[in-house]
Design a protein around this motif. Sequence first.
Motif, PDB file in Angstrom:
ATOM      1  N   VAL A  53       0.807  -1.277   0.073  1.00  0.00           N
ATOM      2  CA  VAL A  53       0.063   0.158   0.017  1.00  0.00           C
ATOM      3  C   VAL A  53       0.813   1.408   0.018  1.00  0.00           C
ATOM      4  O   VAL A  53       1.541   1.377   1.023  1.00  0.00           O
ATOM      5  CB  VAL A  53      -0.927  -0.031   1.322  1.00  0.00           C
ATOM      6  CG1 VAL A  53      -1.711   1.368   1.261  1.00  0.00           C
ATOM      7  CG2 VAL A  53      -1.860  -1.132   1.056  1.00  0.00           C
ATOM      8  N   SER A  54       1.108   1.893  -1.134  1.00  0.00           N
ATOM      9  CA  SER A  54       1.718   2.976  -1.223  1.00  0.00           C
ATOM     10  C   SER A  54       1.147   4.237  -2.110  1.00  0.00           C
ATOM     11  O   SER A  54       0.234   3.896  -2.893  1.00  0.00           O
ATOM     12  CB  SER A  54       3.182   2.654  -2.195  1.00  0.00           C
ATOM     13  OG  SER A  54       2.873   2.181  -3.196  1.00  0.00           O
ATOM     14  N   ALA A  67       0.551  13.162  -5.504  1.00  0.00           N
ATOM     15  CA  ALA A  67       0.790  14.241  -4.731  1.00  0.00           C
ATOM     16  C   ALA A  67      -0.510  14.437  -3.901  1.00  0.00           C
ATOM     17  O   ALA A  67      -0.564  15.002  -2.725  1.00  0.00           O
ATOM     18  CB  ALA A  67       1.156  15.633  -5.498  1.00  0.00           C
ATOM     19  N   GLY A  68      -1.586  14.415  -4.720  1.00  0.00           N
ATOM     20  CA  GLY A  68      -3.043  14.272  -3.869  1.00  0.00           C
ATOM     21  C   GLY A  68      -3.182  13.522  -2.684  1.00  0.00           C
ATOM     22  O   GLY A  68      -3.677  13.648  -1.691  1.00  0.00           O
ATOM     23  N   ILE A  69      -2.741  12.206  -3.074  1.00  0.00           N
ATOM     24  CA  ILE A  69      -2.789  11.216  -1.997  1.00  0.00           C
ATOM     25  C   ILE A  69      -1.703  11.415  -0.729  1.00  0.00           C
ATOM     26  O   ILE A  69      -2.199  11.397   0.339  1.00  0.00           O
ATOM     27  CB  ILE A  69      -2.425   9.766  -2.686  1.00  0.00           C
ATOM     28  CG1 ILE A  69      -3.476   9.404  -3.639  1.00  0.00           C
ATOM     29  CG2 ILE A  69      -2.606   8.611  -1.477  1.00  0.00           C
ATOM     30  CD1 ILE A  69      -3.312   8.278  -4.408  1.00  0.00           C
ATOM     31  N   GLN A  70      -0.608  12.104  -1.254  1.00  0.00           N
ATOM     32  CA  GLN A  70       0.302  12.348  -0.321  1.00  0.00           C
ATOM     33  C   GLN A  70      -0.233  13.443   0.650  1.00  0.00           C
ATOM     34  O   GLN A  70       0.155  13.498   1.804  1.00  0.00           O
ATOM     35  CB  GLN A  70       1.659  12.861  -0.758  1.00  0.00           C
ATOM     36  CG  GLN A  70       2.514  11.571  -1.531  1.00  0.00           C
ATOM     37  CD  GLN A  70       3.730  12.362  -2.130  1.00  0.00           C
ATOM     38  OE1 GLN A  70       3.692  13.104  -3.053  1.00  0.00           O
ATOM     39  NE2 GLN A  70       4.872  11.404  -1.711  1.00  0.00           N
ATOM     40  N   THR A  71      -0.714  14.433   0.061  1.00  0.00           N
ATOM     41  CA  THR A  71      -1.402  15.375   0.881  1.00  0.00           C
ATOM     42  C   THR A  71      -2.634  14.873   1.659  1.00  0.00           C
ATOM     43  O   THR A  71      -2.576  15.427   3.116  1.00  0.00           O
ATOM     44  CB  THR A  71      -2.228  16.397  -0.007  1.00  0.00           C
ATOM     45  OG1 THR A  71      -1.119  17.054  -1.047  1.00  0.00           O
ATOM     46  CG2 THR A  71      -2.932  17.459   0.756  1.00  0.00           C
ATOM     47  N   SER A  75       2.340  10.631   5.043  1.00  0.00           N
ATOM     48  CA  SER A  75       3.516   9.310   5.101  1.00  0.00           C
ATOM     49  C   SER A  75       2.798   7.732   4.845  1.00  0.00           C
ATOM     50  O   SER A  75       1.388   7.834   4.716  1.00  0.00           O
ATOM     51  CB  SER A  75       4.084   9.308   6.449  1.00  0.00           C
ATOM     52  OG  SER A  75       3.483   8.919   7.489  1.00  0.00           O
ATOM     53  N   LYS A  76       3.656   7.257   4.431  1.00  0.00           N
ATOM     54  CA  LYS A  76       3.312   5.936   4.055  1.00  0.00           C
ATOM     55  C   LYS A  76       2.618   5.252   5.466  1.00  0.00           C
ATOM     56  O   LYS A  76       1.672   4.365   5.255  1.00  0.00           O
ATOM     57  CB  LYS A  76       4.396   4.919   3.625  1.00  0.00           C
ATOM     58  CG  LYS A  76       4.077   3.483   3.273  1.00  0.00           C
ATOM     59  CD  LYS A  76       5.201   2.603   2.407  1.00  0.00           C
ATOM     60  CE  LYS A  76       4.438   1.264   2.161  1.00  0.00           C
ATOM     61  NZ  LYS A  76       5.342   0.578   1.477  1.00  0.00           N
TER      62      LYS A  76
END
Length: 218
Positions: A53-54, A67-71, A75-76
């Motif tokens: 899951v990344s 980038a949207g998911i990181q926002t 963090s993982k």
Amino acid sequence: MDTGARTTGARTFVARADTGSITDKRLLKGARARETALRRAVDIASLDGLDDVSFGRLATDTGMSKAGIQTLFRSKEVLQLATIDYAREMFIDAVIRPAREADPGVDRLRSLIDHWIDYATTPLFEGGCFRVANIARFDSKPGTIRDALLRNQQEWLDTIGNELRNAVQSHEIEELDIDLAVFQIDSVLCAANTALRLGDEDVIAKVRRTVDDLLKTV
């Protein structure tokens, strides 16, 4: 409980938040994006494990931007923990909540088993039981992911144990070793999940027989 919450052991079963109650369009968009990401994340984790899951995998699978998911998750590890919580909430919706309609004790325990069978045979997650798919991968890896998985594991065991105690206390079944009975039921459910993934549907009858043998009437 009609409120959607139930105390079991040290934790409380709580339903997922309803995005329909969010009126701010920006917040609603974020909530829907989070829901989309997590719904795919639990399937990935059930198939390939939480390590897969990344941000990149989710971006590829959902069409959302990395980038949207990181926002959304920062963090993982935050993403993985959110995935565990989301899977837990889906399990509650599929197995725990419907069983509350049955009377405590034998009826509720049988209802839990019936709904677990539906959960595993449908299956709710692409790879079968989320818990079984992941706990063995992290049982020797101390850290927050392992702790979260073990809390969910204990929560489920406590739920089974509570109904067995209710059944004994109300004299529905004979006295029995609660801890051992919980271990036996959980073990057969874990084994059944694996058997179902391998195409052995006859295992369901074995699950029911195991539970029936434990629920001997007084």
